[in-house]
Design a protein around this motif. Structure first.
Motif, PDB file in Angstrom:
ATOM      1  N   ASP A   1      67.708  77.117  66.733  1.00 44.21           N
ATOM      2  CA  ASP A   1      66.551  77.485  67.537  1.00 44.21           C
ATOM      3  C   ASP A   1      66.677  76.762  68.878  1.00 44.21           C
ATOM      4  O   ASP A   1      67.667  76.098  69.151  1.00 44.21           O
ATOM      5  N   GLU A   2      65.664  76.905  69.737  1.00 42.03           N
ATOM      6  CA  GLU A   2      65.788  76.332  71.081  1.00 42.03           C
ATOM      7  C   GLU A   2      66.002  74.822  71.051  1.00 42.03           C
ATOM      8  O   GLU A   2      66.825  74.278  71.790  1.00 42.03           O
ATOM      9  N   ALA A   3      65.251  74.131  70.186  1.00 39.60           N
ATOM     10  CA  ALA A   3      65.375  72.665  70.134  1.00 39.60           C
ATOM     11  C   ALA A   3      66.748  72.263  69.638  1.00 39.60           C
ATOM     12  O   ALA A   3      67.379  71.343  70.148  1.00 39.60           O
ATOM     13  N   GLU A   4      67.256  72.984  68.613  1.00 41.89           N
ATOM     14  CA  GLU A   4      68.558  72.633  68.066  1.00 41.89           C
ATOM     15  C   GLU A   4      69.684  73.019  69.021  1.00 41.89           C
ATOM     16  O   GLU A   4      70.725  72.350  69.070  1.00 41.89           O
ATOM     17  N   ALA A   5      69.503  74.102  69.756  1.00 44.88           N
ATOM     18  CA  ALA A   5      70.533  74.496  70.720  1.00 44.88           C
ATOM     19  C   ALA A   5      70.702  73.434  71.792  1.00 44.88           C
ATOM     20  O   ALA A   5      71.815  73.118  72.216  1.00 44.88           O
ATOM     21  N   ALA A   6      69.584  72.866  72.235  1.00 43.71           N
ATOM     22  CA  ALA A   6      69.668  71.789  73.216  1.00 43.71           C
ATOM     23  C   ALA A   6      70.393  70.594  72.634  1.00 43.71           C
ATOM     24  O   ALA A   6      71.209  69.953  73.294  1.00 43.71           O
ATOM     25  N   GLY A   7      70.146  70.316  71.364  1.00 48.32           N
ATOM     26  CA  GLY A   7      70.829  69.206  70.708  1.00 48.32           C
ATOM     27  C   GLY A   7      72.309  69.464  70.546  1.00 48.32           C
ATOM     28  O   GLY A   7      73.120  68.552  70.624  1.00 48.32           O
ATOM     29  N   ALA A   8      72.677  70.740  70.319  1.00 47.78           N
ATOM     30  CA  ALA A   8      74.086  71.075  70.153  1.00 47.78           C
ATOM     31  C   ALA A   8      74.861  70.851  71.440  1.00 47.78           C
ATOM     32  O   ALA A   8      76.030  70.492  71.421  1.00 47.78           O
ATOM     33  N   ARG A   9      74.201  71.077  72.581  1.00 45.71           N
ATOM     34  CA  ARG A   9      74.888  70.883  73.862  1.00 45.71           C
ATOM     35  C   ARG A   9      75.007  69.412  74.225  1.00 45.71           C
ATOM     36  O   ARG A   9      75.867  69.027  74.999  1.00 45.71           O
ATOM     37  N   ASP A  10      74.118  68.617  73.665  1.00 49.03           N
ATOM     38  CA  ASP A  10      74.102  67.197  74.024  1.00 49.03           C
ATOM     39  C   ASP A  10      73.862  66.377  72.769  1.00 49.03           C
ATOM     40  O   ASP A  10      72.751  65.935  72.500  1.00 49.03           O
ATOM     41  N   LYS A  11      74.913  66.209  71.970  1.00 48.81           N
ATOM     42  CA  LYS A  11      74.768  65.486  70.714  1.00 48.81           C
ATOM     43  C   LYS A  11      74.355  64.042  70.976  1.00 48.81           C
ATOM     44  O   LYS A  11      74.937  63.366  71.830  1.00 48.81           O
ATOM     45  N   PRO A  12      73.348  63.545  70.251  1.00 44.03           N
ATOM     46  CA  PRO A  12      72.914  62.170  70.466  1.00 44.03           C
ATOM     47  C   PRO A  12      73.940  61.173  69.971  1.00 44.03           C
ATOM     48  O   PRO A  12      74.605  61.392  68.954  1.00 44.03           O
ATOM     49  N   GLY A  13      74.079  60.065  70.684  1.00 45.55           N
ATOM     50  CA  GLY A  13      74.936  58.993  70.225  1.00 45.55           C
ATOM     51  C   GLY A  13      74.264  58.223  69.101  1.00 45.55           C
ATOM     52  O   GLY A  13      73.064  58.343  68.866  1.00 45.55           O
ATOM     53  N   VAL A  14      75.057  57.411  68.410  1.00 48.28           N
ATOM     54  CA  VAL A  14      74.530  56.670  67.272  1.00 48.28           C
ATOM     55  C   VAL A  14      73.422  55.723  67.703  1.00 48.28           C
ATOM     56  O   VAL A  14      72.323  55.713  67.122  1.00 48.28           O
ATOM     57  N   LEU A  15      73.686  54.914  68.732  1.00 45.79           N
ATOM     58  CA  LEU A  15      72.676  53.953  69.176  1.00 45.79           C
ATOM     59  C   LEU A  15      71.448  54.661  69.717  1.00 45.79           C
ATOM     60  O   LEU A  15      70.314  54.215  69.506  1.00 45.79           O
ATOM     61  N   GLU A  16      71.660  55.774  70.402  1.00 40.78           N
ATOM     62  CA  GLU A  16      70.534  56.548  70.912  1.00 40.78           C
ATOM     63  C   GLU A  16      69.661  57.044  69.759  1.00 40.78           C
ATOM     64  O   GLU A  16      68.429  56.969  69.817  1.00 40.78           O
ATOM     65  N   SER A  17      70.299  57.551  68.702  1.00 40.11           N
ATOM     66  CA  SER A  17      69.556  58.049  67.544  1.00 40.11           C
ATOM     67  C   SER A  17      68.767  56.937  66.876  1.00 40.11           C
ATOM     68  O   SER A  17      67.588  57.102  66.541  1.00 40.11           O
ATOM     69  N   VAL A  18      69.412  55.795  66.667  1.00 37.75           N
ATOM     70  CA  VAL A  18      68.733  54.676  66.005  1.00 37.75           C
ATOM     71  C   VAL A  18      67.564  54.189  66.848  1.00 37.75           C
ATOM     72  O   VAL A  18      66.463  53.942  66.329  1.00 37.75           O
ATOM     73  N   ARG A  19      67.785  54.034  68.163  1.00 35.52           N
ATOM     74  CA  ARG A  19      66.700  53.582  69.042  1.00 35.52           C
ATOM     75  C   ARG A  19      65.521  54.544  69.012  1.00 35.52           C
ATOM     76  O   ARG A  19      64.355  54.138  68.989  1.00 35.52           O
ATOM     77  N   ALA A  20      65.818  55.838  68.993  1.00 41.63           N
ATOM     78  CA  ALA A  20      64.744  56.831  68.964  1.00 41.63           C
ATOM     79  C   ALA A  20      63.945  56.742  67.669  1.00 41.63           C
ATOM     80  O   ALA A  20      62.713  56.824  67.671  1.00 41.63           O
ATOM     81  N   LEU A  21      64.633  56.556  66.562  1.00 43.91           N
ATOM     82  CA  LEU A  21      63.960  56.573  65.260  1.00 43.91           C
ATOM     83  C   LEU A  21      63.140  55.312  65.008  1.00 43.91           C
ATOM     84  O   LEU A  21      62.045  55.399  64.431  1.00 43.91           O
ATOM     85  N   VAL A  22      63.636  54.154  65.424  1.00 48.89           N
ATOM     86  CA  VAL A  22      62.884  52.921  65.172  1.00 48.89           C
ATOM     87  C   VAL A  22      61.647  52.824  66.060  1.00 48.89           C
ATOM     88  O   VAL A  22      60.790  51.972  65.837  1.00 48.89           O
ATOM     89  N   ARG A  23      61.539  53.714  67.039  1.00 51.75           N
ATOM     90  CA  ARG A  23      60.346  53.745  67.891  1.00 51.75           C
ATOM     91  C   ARG A  23      59.280  54.703  67.353  1.00 51.75           C
ATOM     92  O   ARG A  23      58.293  54.971  68.028  1.00 51.75           O
ATOM     93  N   ILE A  24      59.498  55.225  66.150  1.00 46.93           N
ATOM     94  CA  ILE A  24      58.522  56.132  65.534  1.00 46.93           C
ATOM     95  C   ILE A  24      57.911  55.408  64.337  1.00 46.93           C
ATOM     96  O   ILE A  24      58.486  55.410  63.234  1.00 46.93           O
ATOM     97  N   PRO A  25      56.772  54.748  64.497  1.00 45.74           N
ATOM     98  CA  PRO A  25      56.196  53.952  63.401  1.00 45.74           C
ATOM     99  C   PRO A  25      55.956  54.744  62.123  1.00 45.74           C
ATOM    100  O   PRO A  25      56.139  54.221  61.017  1.00 45.74           O
TER     101      PRO A  25
END
Length: 445
Positions: A209-233
């Motif tokens: 879908d649109e959100a996943e297509a954007a992710g496919a073009r710009d795969k998140p890095g490992v540290l980026e993913s971890v930083r994003a997730l630990v900021r979601i209480p």
């Protein structure tokens, strides 16, 4: 937003960009993923029903035997975040397929174990690695195809876990009674290998879908993913509750049959009789999950916090049910409280990944599932079985397991409090809308 199955292009991962995906394929996908999940869970559950036989043949103490599921949990905990990262980048179809084949072959070979190290190699390391590789890709692929029907799909998929455990409990006990415990591993392993070869031809990677297509073009890095997730209480609090769930599940599946089979205990059941701990629990959980998916989908549109209310209530009510399993002296009451525990477990687990996806953006989902599961297994899955085995060796099977039930009840209370905290303090701020944007950013909530 239209359902993803209405789109005509496969994802770039599969390479089949010009072929059409039938509108009904999402339900066929659900069937194959449910069978794969069934196979992984059944292969893991075989050992629980035949623990006394394995200990006798391989000469393993309770404490050493406790290290077998502990090692499995360590492997799962280490490998699942790695598989989550791979699932965000590579073909989920082939990750699911080859790990099913290899993991099932390892389950069959576990039946040929000659000691602790070969049992750990095949059961705790190889098959667990393959199971870990399945989970993030399987859930993410299912979520990509199922939008409006996501909770229903997750509930059906989750029911495969219970069917696998129940089927395994009955069939593994019957096979072990007639032909020995080694054939129990062989039977479930060979079934999984055959299923894996079918999956080669029937599984397909999802269109984005649109959100996943954007992710496919710009795969998140490992540290980026971890930083994003630990900021979601809300995701962190869900992880606490999930860790409690894993802590309890691993103790229950691995040690309760031996507790019921203990020749010096109050029940002294056969292997087939002790499989009732799986059967009644699983039937209750499965019915709850199959009905709960439809109920959740209906009510969550009116009350976005409905999932969290249900999960918090399930854990807080599940705690006394677990305590009563360990204190009941009549068989019928043991089965009643095992079934009640199944109901409350089912109410929580049906919403685990959907609750996670409610607060985690699409491009981080596979990694989020990996980190959630890693924490659950490294903490809850490793400590629980070993701790109970340690006490069983020192104070006896019955007394050690009764202590274990008290620990399980306490873990559920901790998980329930975590879900209440998310419900009251964090979820409203973290919740995403249908387009993957935080609600409060769009509407100022």
């Amino acid at each position: 937003m239209s359902d993803v199955s209405d789109r005509s292009d496969y994802s770039a991962e599969s390479g089949n960009t010009n072929m059409k995906t039938p509108k009904t394929y999402k339900w066929e996908l659900l069937l194959w993923l449910s069978l794969a999940f069934f196979t992984h869970q059944a292969g893991r559950a075989v050992l629980g029903i035949v623990v006394p036989d394995v200990q006798r043949d391989l000469g393993l103490s309770d404490e050493l035997m406790g290290w077998v599921p502990a090692c499995l949990s360590i492997v799962l905990g280490i490998m699942i975040p790695i598989s989550g990262i791979l699932g965000d980048r590579y073909s989920r179809k082939w990750i699911i397929t080859w790990t099913l084949i290899i993991g099932s072959a390892a389950t069959a070979l576990a039946g040929a174990s000659v000691g602790f190290f070969t049992l750990v190699l095949f059961y705790s390391v190889t098959s667990a690695t393959c199971e870990a590789m399945y989970a993030p890709s399987g859930y993410s692929l299912l979520a990509s195809f199922h939008k409006e029907t996501r909770a229903v799909a997750m509930s059906v998929h989750q029911s495969a876990l219970y069917i696998g455990v129940m089927t395994c409990g009955v069939l593994a006990a019957m096979i072990a009674d007639h032909w020995g415990w080694r054939w129990s591993f062989a039977a479930f392993g060979l079934f999984g290998v055959l299923l894996g070869f079918v999956a080669i031809f029937r599984l397909k990677d999802a269109p984005h879908d649109e959100a996943e297509a954007a992710g496919a073009r710009d795969k998140p890095g490992v540290l980026e993913s971890v930083r994003a997730l630990v900021r979601i209480p809300s995701a962190l609090l869900l992880t606490v509750a999930f860790t409690a769930i894993v802590f309890v599940n691993n103790i229950y599946w691995f040690w309760v049959p031996k507790y019921l089979q203990d020749p010096e205990g109050m029940f002294r059941m056969s292997k087939t009789q002790s499989s009732g701990a799986f059967t009644y629990h699983v039937i209750a959980a499965m019915i709850t999950i199959l009905c709960g998916g439809f109920i959740t989908d209906r009510f969550v549109t009116r009350d976005p916090k409905f999932r969290l209310r249900l999960q918090a209530a399930a854990m807080l009510l599940g705690a006394p049910a677990l305590y009563m399993v360990g204190t009941s002296t009549a068989v019928v009451m043991v089965w009643v409280f095992c079934a009640l525990y199944g109901v409350f477990r089912g109410l929580f687990e049906i919403n685990t990944h959907t609750s996670l996806f409610d607060v985690v953006p699409a491009r981080y989902r596979a990694t989020a599932v990996g980190l959630l599961t890693m924490t659950g297994f490294l903490v809850g899955g490793t400590v629980g079985p070993w701790l109970v085995g340690f006490h069983m060796k020192r104070i006896g099977t019955e007394a050690g397991m009764q202590l274990g039930f008290k620990l399980m009840a306490a873990a559920y209370v901790i998980g329930g409090v975590a879900m209440l905290a998310s419900l009251l303090f964090t979820f409203q701020r973290d919740r995403l809308d249908a387009d993957g944007v935080k609600k409060h950013e769009n509407h100022g909530n």
